[in-house]
Design an enzyme around this catalytic site. Structure first.
Site, PDB file in Angstrom:
ATOM      1  CG  HIS A   1      10.537  42.442 -14.620  1.00 22.85           C
ATOM      2  ND1 HIS A   1      11.229  41.730 -15.573  1.00 22.85           N
ATOM      3  CD2 HIS A   1      10.029  43.521 -15.260  1.00 22.85           C
ATOM      4  CE1 HIS A   1      11.139  42.356 -16.731  1.00 22.85           C
ATOM      5  NE2 HIS A   1      10.419  43.435 -16.571  1.00 22.85           N
TER       6      HIS A   1
ATOM      7  CG  HIS B   1       8.896  41.342 -23.669  1.00 20.01           C
ATOM      8  ND1 HIS B   1       7.736  41.597 -24.346  1.00 20.01           N
ATOM      9  CD2 HIS B   1       8.743  41.942 -22.471  1.00 20.01           C
ATOM     10  CE1 HIS B   1       6.949  42.344 -23.600  1.00 20.01           C
ATOM     11  NE2 HIS B   1       7.527  42.566 -22.457  1.00 20.01           N
TER      12      HIS B   1
END
Lengths: 218, 727
Positions: B40, B86
């Site tokens: 990430h 998200h």
């Protein structure tokens, strides 16, 4: 133009007042002096986050105490959306605004029918006239106990109704906006400050701001 | 299991860290490394691919590497924008996952010194006949509305699609668009040893610890409910104050630089600022205002508590910064200082409890070569719900009622789309939203698109088609693209077939952007979107900002009685990869190669026609093909049409079903006066006159097949989404 932390539409309302030919400025929520203004707009948004209940905290701000004094002296006050909720919480207007019956936020272009209320804010509008104005809120269901509702309706305090069949939130008697008994304080859920330019949808809302300016008080 | 493996680091990566440090990292350091070396934050499986994308352009003000990209819109103003995912938080807790996704992307734009002026969302769910999917849809839509509405940022558009591969792993991609005075924008680089590090906004708590590594860099699976505490809780009121506070701080010129706190919290925020400025940084965790007592230094360093910003401030400005924060009733704390050591130092109780070279921590993460291999079989389930031999009228109704195609008004009405007084074209029938920028004497159009279904069939062609569709959406409102942002949602890149999808897709993205001349100014990667039931469709989502010189000329009006309808572009329809194929259970590998040059010529022709103000209606042909595009226009106008696709069939030699429901990039439906449409011909782009607007029925003839349906039935099918998702 009051500004609370969490206000959203205050810049739009400033713009609307200026387009209507008025001069407008922001008043910080911590100020207890309105500085000699001729009219007050309590704007929409989510004042102080509105986590407890819409408008329930903003009523305690120093600026709202000043607005209460201003209104008691007959000064014109308009509360739009969250501002309407604040005025009801403050006791400047009767009734209450409950969560929409859908429990959802709703945002769409709505039709408003001008009611019978006598107010500087509606002085440029004829009863029965239809305005195209955006509606956007989560807690806009106007409620009053039967006796109070009867008093509001029969007392000519209804300023705006949603057009027949377009009630977006379950408001009693399709009520979208009301005035106090004296007529100087108006609260409405739809957003006239977002209807001031044909490019962005409609300019029907200008008449409300022009009304108060034309009435010689703005 | 070794601690580093629990935190997602491989043995090889752990050895590399030890080599760089000359010793084993302690607990604080290991926690920090594990986050910044996660997929990430470290992009270790995507960095090499992303470096192939075109990023330069004459209007680019900020490109990849900053918190968001930005393009010049003239008169001293820039538009900043970025899309971010998200996904995993929303799969675990949809309301807060989506809300904090909105909050996070808003802060990226705020960090540039821009005021957010619009949000868009790209969402993917499983079929809504599943109860959990309906829970996810409801929570995500409410969460997006809760945050954006409360902040006073309009949500002006987006898209929602439904397909089985997303059932356990929904996608929530949020795009924020902001406006800034170009000379007041700030970069994220720390500078000036001796300058102070100031933390603005919320208190720091235990929420979201490990979110980036635990949730975002591994597959979803059993026991995910236990991860719910790793999802952060959003507070849009705090963010609203932080926004206004930062705007005031920047307007007064009080900040050297500004950065949001997102994934990996203080660690990534401070680390990336130090790295960008080639300086060292020291953070004293005892100075960080905490939500709860007894937090460990590592918890403070990696907490993902929301609504926080990190600023670098010269010492003599600190008092004024404190005053502005107090005015806005938001948190202020000096938590550290910039140093010239080149090290990231963590101090607790007056002693260093962690010290790492910034280079190692932020930039030392290895970048891996993927090992792509083309899949030998179709890995996605595709249950039929429509008989391929069905009557075309029945097929059209099924397509219109397909949740992917059906009107999304149900969701859009839950978002404030007009606050800010800029929204000229609201979400709804138009393909792109238009926002006026009176400060710069111009307007912009914004759109977001993704087509996982088609990318799954062929990643290169599907991704080229995605970029072309976004550009086509802009063309329909007369906009020329200025820049593109993207979010690459894929499965586990360590698997060769996923690596192949990712590699081919990024190649397609680059090829399409180069052909269009659109720079990629920023992006985000979300990998490991897999569950025990398999990977998601590979879903590159692209967002574009385009320039609209005259917001009065956007061809967003409904067609009118007497108008003619034309098909414009090198449209060569095929049922491969189409929504029709999805409904009939016949999806499989392979898409025809798109005519990239021809599609771009059509996009330019349509854009110019719209800008001339002479075209009333423009709409691109997308999911469901021409029949669906015509039906949408007819429903929107409340007026039918009588068209014949014979000329299309003659040009492309396609079947009637292809003509009605086939898909392919590069097709537009335009409506307006006959003479106006005729003039579009003869410019190297195919233009076929289809017939007139007329009556209250959609009549489409395609060879021996004819569809004839009343508007009421079309509308009923197209407006069926609320019933499907609220049941």
């Amino acid at each position: 133009m009051l500004q609370f932390p969490g206000s959203c539409d205050e810049r739009d309302a400033l713009n609307a007042c200026r387009l209507a030919g008025g001069e407008a400025r922001l008043i910080w929520h911590g100020d207890d002096d309105l500085g000699g203004v001729d009219a007050v707009v309590v704007p929409g948004g989510f004042s102080y986050g509105d986590y407890l209940r819409a408008g329930s905290i903003a009523r305690f701000s120093p600026a709202m105490e000043a607005v209460a004094r201003f209104a008691a002296d007959g000064g014109p006050v308009i509360g739009i959306c969250n501002g309407f909720q604040v005025l009801c919480e403050s006791g400047l207007l009767p009734g209450a605004l409950l969560p929409n019956d859908s429990t959802r936020f709703t945002c769409h272009q709505g039709e408003l029918v001008v009611g019978e209320a006598d107010s500087p804010w509606t002085s440029a509008l004829e009863p029965g006239h239809v305005l195209s104005v955006p509606v956007k809120h989560q807690s806009g269901r106007f409620f009053a106990p039967p006796d109070l509702l009867e008093e509001i309706v029969s007392g000519g305090q209804v300023a705006f109704r949603y057009s027949p069949g377009s009630n977006p939130n379950g408001s009693l008697d399709d009520i979208a906006g009301i005035v106090n008994r004296e007529g100087n304080v108006l609260g409405l859920m739809p957003h006239p400050e977002h209807a001031v330019d044909a490019l962005t949808g409609s300019e029907d809302g200008l008449a409300i701001f022009r009304g108060v300016i034309g009435a010689g008080v703005g | 299991m070794a601690r580093h493996r629990e935190l997602g680091l491989t043995d090889r990566e752990y050895e590399l860290i030890c080599d760089r440090m000359g010793r084993e990292p302690n607990g604080v350091e290991l926690a920090m490394f594990s986050l910044l070396w996660s997929e990430h934050c470290g992009y270790k499986h995507s960095r090499k691919l992303l470096s192939t994308l075109p990023t330069e352009g004459p209007r680019v003000v900020m490109g990849p590497g900053e918190n968001a990209g930005a393009v010049d819109v003239g008169n001293g103003y820039s538009v900043a924008f970025k899309v971010e995912s998200h996904n995993h938080p929303s799969a675990v807790e949809p309301f807060q996952g989506a809300a904090t996704g909105v909050g996070g992307i808003l802060r990226d734009v705020i960090a540039l010194g821009a005021r957010p002026i619009a949000m868009l969302d790209s969402l993917r769910f499983g079929p809504p006949d599943d109860e959990r999917t309906r829970y996810l849809v409801d929570g995500v839509v409410r969460g997006i509305g809760h945050y954006g509405n409360s902040m006073g940022i309009p949500t002006v558009g987006g898209e929602i699609e439904f397909a089985a591969p997303y059932a356990q792993n929904p996608l929530v991609n949020a795009m924020c668009v902001g406006l800034a005075k170009t000379d007041e924008m700030v970069r994220a680089a720390a500078s000036g040893p001796g300058n102070l590090v100031v933390l603005i906004g919320s208190l720091t708590g235990r929420d979201g610890i490990g979110g980036a590594s635990v949730l975002a860099s591994a597959e979803l699976g059993e026991g995910d409910d236990a991860k719910r505490p790793t999802v952060q809780i959003g507070d849009p009121f705090e963010e609203s104050k932080v926004l206004e506070c930062c705007q005031e701080l920047l307007a007064e010129g009080l900040l050297v630089s500004l950065q949001d706190l997102g994934a990996a919290g203080l660690t990534s925020s401070a680390g990336e600022m130090a790295s960008a400025g080639r300086v060292g940084i020291e953070i004293d965790v005892d100075e960080v205002p905490l939500r709860e007592a007894g937090m460990e230094p590592f918890e403070i360093m990696v907490s993902e508590s929301q609504e926080r910003m990190l600023a670098i401030v010269e010492p003599d400005q600190v008092e004024r910064v404190r005053e502005v924060c107090e005015k806005w009733q938001t948190g202020f704390a000096v938590v550290g200082r910039v140093t010239d050591s080149g090290k990231f130092t963590v101090v607790a109780d007056g002693e260093a409890v962690g010290e790492m070279a910034v280079d190692d921590l932020v930039d030392g993460c290895p970048a891996y070569d993927l090992e792509p291999a083309e899949p030998t079989e179709w890995p996605y389930s595709n249950d039929p719900s429509l008989d391929p031999e069905a009557d075309p009228a029945e097929a059209l109704l099924a397509l219109l009622a397909s949740p992917t195609i059906a009107s999304k008004q149900w969701a859009f009405e839950q978002y404030d789309s007009i606050v800010g007084s800029r929204t000229v074209v609201r979400p709804g029938p138009a393909d792109a939203a238009v926002l006026s920028i009176p400060e710069a004497g111009t307007a912009i159009a914004v759109a977001i698109d993704g087509s996982g279904r088609r990318v799954a069939c062929e990643p290169w062609s599907g991704t080229v088609g995605t970029v072309l569709e976004c550009a086509a959406n802009l063309a329909c409102v007369g906009a020329e693209p200025l820049g593109l942002t993207n979010c690459l949602n894929f499965g586990n890149p360590e698997k060769p077939t996923i690596a192949w999808q990712l590699t081919r897709s990024v190649e397609g993205l680059g090829d399409a952007c180069r052909a269009l001349g659109v720079p990629v100014v920023g992006g985000n990667v979300s990998l490991y979107n897999e569950t025990p039931s398999g990977p998601i469709y590979p879903t590159p989502v692209v967002g574009m900002v385009g320039e609209v010189p005259d917001p009065n000329r956007v061809a967003s009006r409904p067609w009118e009685e007497g108008d003619q309808i034309a098909l414009v572009g090198p449209f060569d329809p095929s049922l491969a990869g189409s929504e029709f194929a999805a409904l009939t259970g016949s999806l499989g590998p392979g898409l025809p190669d798109p005519d990239l040059e021809g599609a771009i010529a059509a996009i330019e022709l349509v854009r110019d026609a719209v800008r001339s103000g002479s075209v009333r209606t423009a709409h691109d042909v997308s999911d469901g093909g021409i029949a669906v595009a015509l039906a949408e226009l007819a429903i929107n106008a409340g007026l039918g049409c009588e068209v014949d696709l014979g000329s299309l069939i003659a040009r492309t030699d396609c079947s009637p079903e292809d003509a009605l429901f086939g898909e392919c990039p590069g097709g537009f439906i335009l409506a307006g006066e006959h003479s106006v449409l005729e003039q579009l011909g003869g410019k190297g782009v195919p233009v076929e006159m289809l017939g007139p607007v007329a009556g209250d029925e959609l009549r489409v003839a395609a060879g021996e097949r004819t569809v004839a349906l009343g508007l009421a039935r079309l509308r009923e099918a197209w407006e069926s989404l609320p019933a499907a998702v609220e049941a």
